[in-house]
Design a protein around this motif. Structure first.
Motif, PDB file in Angstrom:
ATOM      1  N   PRO A  46     -47.394  14.199  -0.227  1.00 35.18           N
ATOM      2  CA  PRO A  46     -47.384  15.569   0.240  1.00 35.18           C
ATOM      3  C   PRO A  46     -47.919  15.606   1.721  1.00 35.18           C
ATOM      4  O   PRO A  46     -47.832  16.763   2.383  1.00 35.18           O
ATOM      5  CB  PRO A  46     -48.276  16.131  -0.767  1.00 35.18           C
ATOM      6  CG  PRO A  46     -48.968  15.064  -1.249  1.00 35.18           C
ATOM      7  CD  PRO A  46     -48.346  13.796  -1.305  1.00 35.18           C
ATOM      8  N   HIS A  47     -48.432  14.347   2.273  1.00 32.74           N
ATOM      9  CA  HIS A  47     -49.251  14.657   3.625  1.00 32.74           C
ATOM     10  C   HIS A  47     -47.983  14.188   4.602  1.00 32.74           C
ATOM     11  O   HIS A  47     -48.513  13.796   5.760  1.00 32.74           O
ATOM     12  CB  HIS A  47     -50.526  14.025   3.636  1.00 32.74           C
ATOM     13  CG  HIS A  47     -51.423  14.694   2.525  1.00 32.74           C
ATOM     14  ND1 HIS A  47     -51.877  15.837   2.762  1.00 32.74           N
ATOM     15  CD2 HIS A  47     -52.067  14.306   1.374  1.00 32.74           C
ATOM     16  CE1 HIS A  47     -52.581  16.064   1.902  1.00 32.74           C
ATOM     17  NE2 HIS A  47     -52.657  15.269   1.182  1.00 32.74           N
ATOM     18  N   LEU A  48     -46.854  13.741   4.143  1.00 30.31           N
ATOM     19  CA  LEU A  48     -45.860  13.446   5.151  1.00 30.31           C
ATOM     20  C   LEU A  48     -45.569  14.432   6.167  1.00 30.31           C
ATOM     21  O   LEU A  48     -45.491  15.530   6.001  1.00 30.31           O
ATOM     22  CB  LEU A  48     -44.516  13.261   4.043  1.00 30.31           C
ATOM     23  CG  LEU A  48     -43.321  12.506   4.996  1.00 30.31           C
ATOM     24  CD1 LEU A  48     -43.662  10.847   5.191  1.00 30.31           C
ATOM     25  CD2 LEU A  48     -42.094  12.469   4.345  1.00 30.31           C
ATOM     26  N   THR A  49     -45.501  13.895   7.519  1.00 26.95           N
ATOM     27  CA  THR A  49     -45.459  14.752   8.585  1.00 26.95           C
ATOM     28  C   THR A  49     -43.986  14.946   9.230  1.00 26.95           C
ATOM     29  O   THR A  49     -43.723  15.771  10.070  1.00 26.95           O
ATOM     30  CB  THR A  49     -46.431  14.339   9.815  1.00 26.95           C
ATOM     31  OG1 THR A  49     -46.142  12.796  10.199  1.00 26.95           O
ATOM     32  CG2 THR A  49     -47.788  14.345   9.227  1.00 26.95           C
ATOM     33  N   GLU A  50     -42.956  14.057   8.550  1.00 29.26           N
ATOM     34  CA  GLU A  50     -41.927  13.970   9.327  1.00 29.26           C
ATOM     35  C   GLU A  50     -40.825  13.201   8.463  1.00 29.26           C
ATOM     36  O   GLU A  50     -41.358  12.425   7.700  1.00 29.26           O
ATOM     37  CB  GLU A  50     -41.637  13.388  10.655  1.00 29.26           C
ATOM     38  CG  GLU A  50     -42.013  11.809  10.724  1.00 29.26           C
ATOM     39  CD  GLU A  50     -42.271  11.264  12.032  1.00 29.26           C
ATOM     40  OE1 GLU A  50     -42.093   9.855  12.177  1.00 29.26           O
ATOM     41  OE2 GLU A  50     -42.667  12.000  13.295  1.00 29.26           O
ATOM     42  N   ALA A  51     -39.750  13.650   8.301  1.00 29.87           N
ATOM     43  CA  ALA A  51     -38.551  13.242   7.491  1.00 29.87           C
ATOM     44  C   ALA A  51     -38.129  11.701   7.969  1.00 29.87           C
ATOM     45  O   ALA A  51     -38.087  11.501   9.270  1.00 29.87           O
ATOM     46  CB  ALA A  51     -37.499  13.979   7.510  1.00 29.87           C
ATOM     47  N   GLU A 148     -44.169  26.593  -0.439  1.00 32.45           N
ATOM     48  CA  GLU A 148     -43.433  26.185  -1.415  1.00 32.45           C
ATOM     49  C   GLU A 148     -42.666  24.810  -1.205  1.00 32.45           C
ATOM     50  O   GLU A 148     -42.278  24.057  -1.957  1.00 32.45           O
ATOM     51  CB  GLU A 148     -42.115  26.942  -1.671  1.00 32.45           C
ATOM     52  CG  GLU A 148     -42.618  28.237  -2.524  1.00 32.45           C
ATOM     53  CD  GLU A 148     -41.408  29.169  -2.730  1.00 32.45           C
ATOM     54  OE1 GLU A 148     -41.557  30.205  -3.401  1.00 32.45           O
ATOM     55  OE2 GLU A 148     -40.409  29.029  -2.027  1.00 32.45           O
ATOM     56  N   HIS A 149     -42.750  24.317   0.143  1.00 31.96           N
ATOM     57  CA  HIS A 149     -42.277  23.049   0.443  1.00 31.96           C
ATOM     58  C   HIS A 149     -43.466  22.121   0.100  1.00 31.96           C
ATOM     59  O   HIS A 149     -44.613  22.342   0.092  1.00 31.96           O
ATOM     60  CB  HIS A 149     -42.273  22.929   2.104  1.00 31.96           C
ATOM     61  CG  HIS A 149     -41.301  23.487   2.773  1.00 31.96           C
ATOM     62  ND1 HIS A 149     -41.114  24.953   3.149  1.00 31.96           N
ATOM     63  CD2 HIS A 149     -40.113  22.919   3.225  1.00 31.96           C
ATOM     64  CE1 HIS A 149     -40.083  25.295   3.495  1.00 31.96           C
ATOM     65  NE2 HIS A 149     -39.217  24.304   3.653  1.00 31.96           N
ATOM     66  N   TRP A 150     -43.037  20.848  -0.431  1.00 31.18           N
ATOM     67  CA  TRP A 150     -43.954  19.996  -0.840  1.00 31.18           C
ATOM     68  C   TRP A 150     -44.840  19.212  -0.007  1.00 31.18           C
ATOM     69  O   TRP A 150     -45.828  19.049  -0.239  1.00 31.18           O
ATOM     70  CB  TRP A 150     -42.766  18.682  -1.734  1.00 31.18           C
ATOM     71  CG  TRP A 150     -43.655  17.712  -2.144  1.00 31.18           C
ATOM     72  CD1 TRP A 150     -43.829  16.379  -1.671  1.00 31.18           C
ATOM     73  CD2 TRP A 150     -44.711  17.690  -3.251  1.00 31.18           C
ATOM     74  NE1 TRP A 150     -44.886  15.528  -2.542  1.00 31.18           N
ATOM     75  CE2 TRP A 150     -45.335  16.486  -3.497  1.00 31.18           C
ATOM     76  CE3 TRP A 150     -45.204  18.692  -4.074  1.00 31.18           C
ATOM     77  CZ2 TRP A 150     -46.545  16.296  -4.387  1.00 31.18           C
ATOM     78  CZ3 TRP A 150     -46.116  18.522  -4.938  1.00 31.18           C
ATOM     79  CH2 TRP A 150     -46.829  17.311  -5.293  1.00 31.18           C
ATOM     80  N   CYS A 151     -44.171  19.165   1.315  1.00 30.34           N
ATOM     81  CA  CYS A 151     -45.238  18.425   2.463  1.00 30.34           C
ATOM     82  C   CYS A 151     -45.761  19.466   3.158  1.00 30.34           C
ATOM     83  O   CYS A 151     -45.135  20.393   3.759  1.00 30.34           O
ATOM     84  CB  CYS A 151     -44.065  17.602   3.162  1.00 30.34           C
ATOM     85  SG  CYS A 151     -43.593  16.194   2.448  1.00 30.34           S
ATOM     86  N   ARG A 152     -47.281  19.291   3.301  1.00 28.23           N
ATOM     87  CA  ARG A 152     -48.050  20.256   3.882  1.00 28.23           C
ATOM     88  C   ARG A 152     -47.455  20.440   5.504  1.00 28.23           C
ATOM     89  O   ARG A 152     -47.463  21.715   5.919  1.00 28.23           O
ATOM     90  CB  ARG A 152     -49.293  19.805   3.968  1.00 28.23           C
ATOM     91  CG  ARG A 152     -50.276  20.441   5.023  1.00 28.23           C
ATOM     92  CD  ARG A 152     -50.466  22.115   4.232  1.00 28.23           C
ATOM     93  NE  ARG A 152     -51.386  22.806   5.300  1.00 28.23           N
ATOM     94  CZ  ARG A 152     -50.777  23.517   6.309  1.00 28.23           C
ATOM     95  NH1 ARG A 152     -49.505  23.445   6.509  1.00 28.23           N
ATOM     96  NH2 ARG A 152     -51.832  24.192   6.875  1.00 28.23           N
TER      97      ARG A 152
END
Length: 454
Positions: A46-51, A148-152
């Motif tokens: 969930p703490h991913l910052t970029e795809a 609602e997005h999973w990644c902060r």
């Protein structure tokens, strides 16, 4: 509840959920279910910052290029209006890989920081809950707002997406999506997305009817030169037409063409559908491919040999002719098409506007009913979040559940009794007060006997 308060409530639920708390009050069920997939099934950080960059190589049919072009044209024509709203419009393929984007230059620059750009992947397994990823997982338009997005890192975005799906296989082909940073979506977004997808799928439906007519012609020609039972199946393994004998084996109407993909029949032999799809995969790589295998029917305990011959229209694979009581030198064994993913710890169900997380022992069996899947559970009868019994059965296969019938998947530990009919057919009596009974198909009976050790 005002917008700011609602967003704060959703963010609080998100914080709890990423820490393992299942309380999601105030979160829309479709979003909560997506969160559950991200946490339990896909294990997305969930703490991913970029795809991530897209690495999957996919094989797509020529008409899919037409879908990409059509959606690209529609996106380009609305790009200026989206730009005025400070947004971007994207087109992805079936893996969530962005193919192209248009929109406001400042927003495009902001999007690039999160890799919301061509050749990066925005599927749920790659980037968590987002408009493009959810659209690939569900049917119909989706909306994902802020937290609602999973990644902060994506909580400042609002996005809406819709998938265009193959009208025969129901698998996604592409996604059309609009995203805005720290602003509302343009008022026309929902209606425009729905209309664009419906128009594109209408074109696919017309082509599918033409393909059905071509399959019927190939069937008629083949039947004129052979007296063996014959059926024509599309690329999804559904029956377009079957003669009198084949229809009995398949459990479908006899000599009744189903040209429209929405009214084609699912054969009563699940393994035949799997074999037909496998045959199409092989034929797409080698147009000269012809294969042979065996299937079990409800009429006899012995396997019936079949031959599968692909049918093409203008070099485009449209289906398979299946001849019963026939053999060919190339023997096939269709592989398990279920992707290898970690088994679920919970089964997700819905009760009205809430998501229900069920421990696996709470579920007695799953039943397919039309386009829905229902669960018999210790909490009553609940609608499963999964829209496909095939998908749910595949996920639960390694967790003590078994497919016993084309309509049923059962929890082996919840079987109380096994009844044997006069003709040797098996029926499972489940351990509930009303002693619900689940039929076992003849084809699945050996697997049931092995699983129960009798």
């Amino acid at each position: 509840m005002d917008v700011a308060h609602h967003q704060e409530s959703v963010y609080s639920a998100w914080e709890r959920f990423v820490q393992g708390d299942d309380r999601v009050l105030g979160v829309r069920p479709e979003v909560a279910i997506s969160w559950h997939r991200c946490r339990e099934q896909y294990r997305v950080d969930p703490h991913l910052t970029e795809a991530p960059i897209a690495v999957a190589e996919i094989e797509h049919r020529p008409e899919h290029d037409g879908v990409f072009a059509e959606l690209g044209f529609r996106a380009a024509t609305v790009a200026q209006d989206v730009s005025f709203a400070g947004g971007v419009v994207t087109v992805t393929d079936s893996t969530g890989r962005i193919l192209a984007e248009w929109g406001d230059p400042a927003t495009l620059a902001r999007a690039a920081e999160a890799n919301l750009a061509p050749w990066f992947c925005w599927s749920e397994p790659a980037a968590g809950t987002n408009g493009m990823g959810m659209a690939l997982e569900t049917h119909g338009p989706v909306l994902v707002k802020g937290p609602e997005h999973w990644c902060r890192a994506f909580h400042d975005w609002t996005c809406a997406g819709v998938a265009v799906r193959d009208v025969v296989t129901r698998e996604p082909i592409a996604v059309l999506n609009i995203s805005c940073w720290r602003s509302r979506l343009p008022s026309f977004a929902g209606g425009w997305l729905t209309n664009a997808a419906a128009t594109t799928q209408g074109q696919l439906r017309r082509r599918a009817r033409d393909s059905g007519a071509e399959l019927l012609a190939a069937y008629t020609q083949a039947r004129a030169g052979s007296a063996q039972p014959l059926a024509a199946m599309d690329t999804a393994g559904k029956v377009v037409i079957a003669d009198e004998t084949a229809s009995v084996l398949l459990g479908v109407p006899a000599a009744t063409p189903a040209l429209d993909p929405t009214v084609r029949w699912t054969p009563g032999l699940p393994e035949l559908g799997n074999a037909a799809r496998y045959a199409c995969t092989q034929a797409a790589r080698n147009p000269d491919w012809i294969g042979s295998t065996q299937v079990f029917t409800h009429l006899t305990g012995d396997p019936v040999p079949i031959v599968l011959r692909p049918v093409f229209q203008s070099r485009h694979l449209i289906g398979t002719l299946v001849t019963f009581n026939a053999t060919h030198e190339t023997q096939i064994s269709a592989p398990d098409e279920t992707p290898s993913l970690p088994g679920p710890r919970r089964v997700v169900a819905q009760r009205e506007n809430r998501m229900v997380l069920l421990r696996l022992p709470e579920v007695r069996f799953a039943e397919s009913d039309g386009n829905e899947v229902w669960l018999s559970t210790d909490q009553g009868r609940l609608r499963a979040a999964s829209a496909s019994l095939d998908k749910l059965g595949g996920e639960l296969a390694g967790a003590g559940f078994l497919r016993v019938h084309r309509r049923y998947v059962v929890n082996l530990s919840r079987i109380r009794e096994v009844e044997r009919g006069r003709g040797g057919e098996l029926t499972l009596v489940m351990d509930q007060q009303d002693e619900a009974m689940v039929p076992v198909s003849r084809r699945n009976a050996p697997a049931v006997r092995r699983a129960l050790d009798f």
